[in-house]
Design an enzyme around this catalytic site. Structure first.
Site, PDB file in Angstrom:
ATOM      1  N   GLY A  51      13.058 -64.162  39.427  1.00 47.73           N
ATOM      2  CA  GLY A  51      13.936 -65.030  38.660  1.00 47.73           C
ATOM      3  C   GLY A  51      13.066 -65.772  37.674  1.00 47.73           C
ATOM      4  N   GLU A  52      13.215 -67.058  37.626  1.00 42.23           N
ATOM      5  CA  GLU A  52      12.375 -67.875  36.736  1.00 42.23           C
ATOM      6  C   GLU A  52      11.712 -68.915  37.629  1.00 42.23           C
ATOM      7  OE1 GLU A  52      10.386 -69.671  33.994  1.00 42.23           O
ATOM      8  OE2 GLU A  52      11.946 -70.917  34.887  1.00 42.23           O
ATOM      9  N   SER A  53      10.386 -68.764  37.781  1.00 41.65           N
ATOM     10  CA  SER A  53       9.709 -69.563  38.803  1.00 41.65           C
ATOM     11  C   SER A  53       9.751 -71.061  38.497  1.00 41.65           C
ATOM     12  CB  SER A  53       8.266 -69.090  38.978  1.00 41.65           C
ATOM     13  OG  SER A  53       7.570 -69.123  37.740  1.00 41.65           O
ATOM     14  N   CYS A  83       7.632 -61.118  42.149  1.00 46.22           N
ATOM     15  CA  CYS A  83       7.607 -61.631  40.782  1.00 46.22           C
ATOM     16  C   CYS A  83       7.614 -63.165  40.775  1.00 46.22           C
ATOM     17  CB  CYS A  83       8.751 -61.007  39.985  1.00 46.22           C
ATOM     18  SG  CYS A  83       8.432 -61.015  38.217  1.00 46.22           S
ATOM     19  N   ILE A 141       9.146 -56.833  35.356  1.00 52.56           N
ATOM     20  CA  ILE A 141      10.097 -57.509  34.469  1.00 52.56           C
ATOM     21  C   ILE A 141       9.537 -58.900  34.141  1.00 52.56           C
ATOM     22  CG2 ILE A 141      12.480 -58.302  34.201  1.00 52.56           C
ATOM     23  CD1 ILE A 141      13.195 -56.261  36.505  1.00 52.56           C
ATOM     24  N   ARG A 142       9.025 -59.045  32.930  1.00 52.42           N
ATOM     25  CA  ARG A 142       8.335 -60.305  32.552  1.00 52.42           C
ATOM     26  C   ARG A 142       7.436 -60.768  33.702  1.00 52.42           C
ATOM     27  NH1 ARG A 142       9.217 -63.242  28.385  1.00 52.42           N
ATOM     28  NH2 ARG A 142       9.169 -65.246  29.430  1.00 52.42           N
ATOM     29  N   HIS A 178       9.170 -55.642  41.056  1.00 51.69           N
ATOM     30  CA  HIS A 178      10.400 -55.681  41.845  1.00 51.69           C
ATOM     31  C   HIS A 178      10.578 -54.348  42.576  1.00 51.69           C
ATOM     32  CE1 HIS A 178      12.273 -59.313  40.005  1.00 51.69           C
ATOM     33  NE2 HIS A 178      11.418 -59.011  39.053  1.00 51.69           N
ATOM     34  N   GLU A 180      12.747 -53.815  44.875  1.00 51.00           N
ATOM     35  CA  GLU A 180      14.183 -53.665  45.182  1.00 51.00           C
ATOM     36  C   GLU A 180      14.918 -52.973  44.040  1.00 51.00           C
ATOM     37  OE1 GLU A 180      12.723 -56.377  44.226  1.00 51.00           O
ATOM     38  OE2 GLU A 180      14.021 -57.499  42.875  1.00 51.00           O
TER      39      GLU A 180
END
Ligand code: GLN
Length: 196
Positions: A51-53, A83, A141-142, A178, A180
């Site tokens: 997500g966005e840490s 991530c 992903i980023r 990721h 998953e």
């Protein structure tokens, strides 16, 4: 939570929660979403999703989860971060958002958003001597990259240029990517193997 498998919580404040729950369910775990401090009581392990840490770090404070989660982690709660989850579990973060604080637990330094624009998202096959064949199909992903590891850290997978992207420190596992997303189940299995 039905069944008799290990009880695994998935931190569900922000980011990609559902995919982890589905995957863990398929592996026979009893899964639950962790949103409040009391959700920590009945779990044997936890997954911290991507997500966005910076946002997840802030939400941990807002909902009062940071201190109780830290307490469980210090007691030895097995954890797997993907991530943004890896960024939260790393002891040191380069390029943290304002106010972002790691939980820590993996003696490593990670750099956020380590891949430039063109490479913000990509997939790669990674060799992993610990996981064996087939190679790990990893979706970035980023993604962050691990720039330094302490003596207690085992590197489970690295990019072709040698930079670590999957690490383990005792009962803590972290991947920059990721699994998953690509159907790679071995990291989640590894977490389940560490539960009592
Ligand atoms: N770039 C995000 C961060 O710094 C991580 C991206 C992800 O979890 N896919 O937190």
């Amino acid at each position: 939570m039905a069944g008799s498998g290990p009880r695994v919580g998935v931190l569900a404040l922000q980011g990609g929660v559902r995919e982890h729950i589905r995957l863990l369910d398929e592996l026979g775990a009893r899964t639950s979403a962790v949103r409040r401090p009391e959700d920590l009581e009945e779990i044997d392990g936890i997954v911290l999703p991507g997500g966005e840490s910076g946002a997840i770090s802030r939400l941990l404070d807002v909902v009062g989860l940071r201190e109780p989660l830290l307490a469980r982690l210090r007691e030895g709660l097995p954890a797997y971060g993907t991530c943004a989850g890896l960024i939260l579990l790393a002891d040191r973060v380069e390029g943290a958002a304002p106010g972002q604080r790691p939980l820590g637990g993996i003696d490593a330094t990670v750099r956020r958003n380590a891949f430039g624009r063109q490479n913000e998202s990509f997939e790669a096959d990674l060799a992993s001597p610990d996981l064996g064949d087939p190679p790990v199909r990893a979706a970035f992903i980023r993604a962050p990259v691990v720039v330094q590891v302490g003596a207690s850290v085992r590197v489970l997978a690295a990019l072709p240029d040698g930079r670590p992207v999957a690490v383990e420190d005792g009962v803590r596992i972290g991947t920059s990517f990721h699994p998953e997303v690509t159907g790679e189940t071995r990291f989640h299995r590894r977490l389940l193997d560490r539960l009592g």
